[in-house]
Design an enzyme around this catalytic site. Structure first.
Site, PDB file in Angstrom:
ATOM      1  N   ALA A 126      -2.291   9.922   6.618  1.00  0.00           N
ATOM      2  CA  ALA A 126      -3.140  11.044   7.107  1.00  0.00           C
ATOM      3  C   ALA A 126      -2.393  12.546   7.219  1.00  0.00           C
ATOM      4  O   ALA A 126      -3.043  12.815   8.534  1.00  0.00           O
ATOM      5  CB  ALA A 126      -3.838  10.333   9.029  1.00  0.00           C
ATOM      6  N   SER A 146      -4.395   6.837   0.324  1.00  0.00           N
ATOM      7  CA  SER A 146      -5.210   7.692   1.417  1.00  0.00           C
ATOM      8  C   SER A 146      -4.874   9.122   1.779  1.00  0.00           C
ATOM      9  O   SER A 146      -5.582  10.071   1.022  1.00  0.00           O
ATOM     10  CB  SER A 146      -3.948   7.107   2.485  1.00  0.00           C
ATOM     11  OG  SER A 146      -4.441   7.249   4.101  1.00  0.00           O
ATOM     12  N   ALA A 147      -3.981   9.672   2.858  1.00  0.00           N
ATOM     13  CA  ALA A 147      -3.781  11.537   2.547  1.00  0.00           C
ATOM     14  C   ALA A 147      -3.917  11.860   1.144  1.00  0.00           C
ATOM     15  O   ALA A 147      -3.883  12.820   0.326  1.00  0.00           O
ATOM     16  CB  ALA A 147      -3.071  11.818   3.271  1.00  0.00           C
ATOM     17  N   HIS A 198      -7.505  -0.766   6.209  1.00  0.00           N
ATOM     18  CA  HIS A 198      -6.996   0.848   5.405  1.00  0.00           C
ATOM     19  C   HIS A 198      -5.825   0.286   4.738  1.00  0.00           C
ATOM     20  O   HIS A 198      -4.407  -0.401   5.070  1.00  0.00           O
ATOM     21  CB  HIS A 198      -6.973   1.489   6.174  1.00  0.00           C
ATOM     22  CG  HIS A 198      -5.785   2.911   5.546  1.00  0.00           C
ATOM     23  ND1 HIS A 198      -7.089   3.401   3.995  1.00  0.00           N
ATOM     24  CD2 HIS A 198      -5.561   3.841   5.661  1.00  0.00           C
ATOM     25  CE1 HIS A 198      -6.927   4.642   3.602  1.00  0.00           C
ATOM     26  NE2 HIS A 198      -5.317   4.926   4.852  1.00  0.00           N
TER      27      HIS A 198
END
Ligand code: NAG
Ligand code: NAG
Ligand code: NAG
Length: 557
Positions: free
Chosen positions: A144, A229-230, A466
């Site tokens: 994130a 993800s990020a 996730h």
């Protein structure tokens, strides 16, 4: 000895004779070193793999270089140790929501943490040496944009497996600055040319690979960038950076749960900057950025801990993330895609089935239809009209059996709106922009897509949440995803090569067609229970709801 004429004949036939010692049978250096133009590193060999860990690809971003662009590393003398991982960048403290199932753990860093963290790892076949020109897989971790550390992902799995498949590759993974250290945004930061530093760190690491990887046996022209993800949102950013001019830094991309999406502006980051300035006691200073650079690390770290995280009420409206700065990022990711301003390189993109569930435990006071709609509008889509938000409410109804985790009927309704919010968040940030991306790029380049569904109906509240697919990508559970990435890195196609020895890879039994090969049922390689089961499913779910979300996302700059 072959005569020159025979050699010419062989070349004319397209057969390249083995003129050098076969790759696998070379001796392994017991004590490998890499002499780069700025210094020499000592690596370590274990079995068939040699690792050079924690090599600096930039100057330590400390002192005046805190909150500043990453700079090329300075020369050093002597031999630097690269046998253990370097420090992770400072991590944001994450407070888990009370209602999150207790067996969910969040890994931040694996070991040492320091502001002096711009280091990377090169993991390669022990026998690889300059001139081998092996393809390179460049991994960008997720978290994130708040947490994460390259050392928690074992790249030797990929290198060992690639050797076993006879398709050797090199694995590279950088640390990059996260949270406020990497993504501070404000007018002051813009004036200082210090926006989007975390992405610029990654870019500098890619330049390092371009410059030095041949010395490790790699081919700078065969780099695949991959992130989760990020890390995947970062890959998406590199695909559109400079309007899609790769600068020759990579030739393919893999996005694991992170498509191009709309982005906030630097102006929208000002509030987090101002709060940080206040919390460290820099308010009232003429040069607040200079003050932030001088603040004691421990004080700064404690102030960053007070900023919202992905487990705060505002969820995925992140305080620290890539932002439109008019300099490096000119528009949202979807806009770049819409305007055709992206790298035309082969891609793989995929999501988990229930992306949104993990991020819906901190908003459990949202329990009515009205509260849901208000939250979606104010937190995510303020640009939408009331009537557009009403349409969204119909596309994502309160009906528990339609929410996420999907296909679980009336189960796991933590609150009356939990599954609805989970469904919306998963589609807003993952499934919808992923599908938009594929609709566009499948017309201009090779594109494959997957869906990870393992656990979807068995794991309470979370489903195939996730990051649960990291199990598939980073363990030897069935080697389906790792093999696909190895083949993609080597051949720009994730399918097993036709001449692969039978029985070596499960992928030899699977045909994974490109997403654009069937307009009415775009294929998704779908990971289902129990491992190693996979099947091909159609990327047609929630078609109308997803198109509505994409229309709304394209309203953003
Ligand atoms: C911002 O910094 C980068 C990297 O150091 C440099 O290439 C660029 O020219 C700078 N831009 C401005 C406007 O100062
Ligand atoms: C839920 O809690 C958040 C954070 O404490 C608060 O800002 C919000 O107004 C609350 N929403 C509702 C509907 O109670
Ligand atoms: C957590 O525990 C539950 C109940 O034992 C189990 O069903 C579930 O798979 C676990 N979840 C995770 C994410 O490990």
């Amino acid at each position: 000895m072959r005569s020159f004429c025979q050699l010419l004949q062989l070349l004319a036939l397209g057969i390249t004779p083995a003129l050098s010692v076969p790759f696998a049978s070379r001796d392994v250096e017991p004590s490998p070193t890499a002499a780069l133009d700025y210094g020499t590193y000592q690596g370590v060999t274990s079995g068939s793999v040699t690792s050079f860990l924690g090599m600096n690809y930039a100057q330590p971003p400390v002192g005046n270089l805190r909150f500043a662009a990453p700079q090329e590393p300075e020369p050093f003398t002597g031999v630097a140790d690269a046998t253990t991982y370097g420090a992770a960048c400072p991590q944001q403290d994450i407070v888990l929501p009370e209602l999150l199932p207790k067996n969910v753990t969040i890994t931040t860093s694996g070991g040492l943490v320091s502001e002096d963290c711009l280091n990377l790892n090169v993991i390669k076949p022990a026998t690889a040496s300059a001139g081998d020109n092996l393809p390179v897989l460049f991994w960008i971790f997720g978290g994130a944009f708040e947490i994460g550390d390259a050392s928690t992902y074992d790249g030797s799995l990929y290198v060992e497996r690639s050797i076993a498949l006879g398709q050797p590759i090199i694995f590279v993974a950088p640390n990059y600055r996260v949270n406020a250290f990497g993504f501070l945004a404000s007018q002051e930061v813009l004036d200082a040319n210090a926006t989007n530093l975390g992405l610029r760190d990654q870019r500098l690491a890619l330049q390092w690979v371009n410059k030095y990887i041949s010395q490790f046996g790699g081919d700078p022209e065969k780099v695949t960038i991959w992130g989760e993800s990020a890390g995947a949102y970062s890959v998406a950013a590199h695909l559109v950076w400079n309007d899609g001019d790769t600068g020759g830094l990579f030739r393919a991309g893999v996005m694991e749960s992170g498509p191009p999406i709309s982005l906030g502006t630097v102006a929208e980051g000002q509030q987090y900057y101002d709060q940080l300035v206040e919390n460290v006691g820099c308010s009232g200073e003429a040069d607040t950025l200079a003050c932030l650079r001088a603040v004691d690390y421990v004080v700064l770290q404690a102030a960053i801990a007070l900023s919202p995280s992905f487990f705060s009420y505002q969820s995925l409206t992140l305080a620290w993330e890539p932002r439109i700065d008019g300099q490096y990022i000119l528009r949202g990711g979807m806009k770049y895609i819409q305007q055709g301003l992206y790298a035309k390189v082969p891609v793989i993109i995929g999501d988990c089935y229930d992306e949104g569930t993990l991020f819906s435990f901190a908003n459990t006071n949202i329990t009515t239809d009205e509260e849901f709609l208000e939250y979606v509008q104010s937190n995510y889509i303020p640009i939408a009209s009331d009537s557009q938000i009403e349409d969204l409410g119909e596309a994502y109804p309160s009906d528990i059996s339609e929410g996420a985790p999907y296909d679980t009927g009336l189960l796991w309704a933590l609150t009356p709106e939990f599954k609805r919010l989970a469904s919306f968040q998963g589609d807003w940030l993952w499934q919808a922009p992923r599908r938009y991306f594929l609709e566009t790029v499948s017309q201009t380049q090779d594109a494959w897509a997957y869906l990870y569904k393992r656990g979807s109906v068995t794991v309470p509240y979370l489903g195939a949440a996730h990051a649960t697919d990291l199990l598939e990508f980073f363990t030897s559970i069935d080697y389906i995803a790792p093999d696909a990435l190895i083949f993609f890195t080597t051949n720009l196609n994730p399918n097993a090569p036709a001449d692969l020895e039978s029985g070596l890879s499960k992928l030899s039994d699977i045909t994974w067609d490109q997403w654009g090969s069937d307009a009415s049922a775009p294929p998704l390689l779908t990971f289902v229970d129990p491992a190693p089961e996979v099947e091909i499913t159609a990327d047609t779910f929630r078609a109308d709801a997803i198109s509505l979300l994409n229309e709304l996302m394209l309203l953003f700059p």
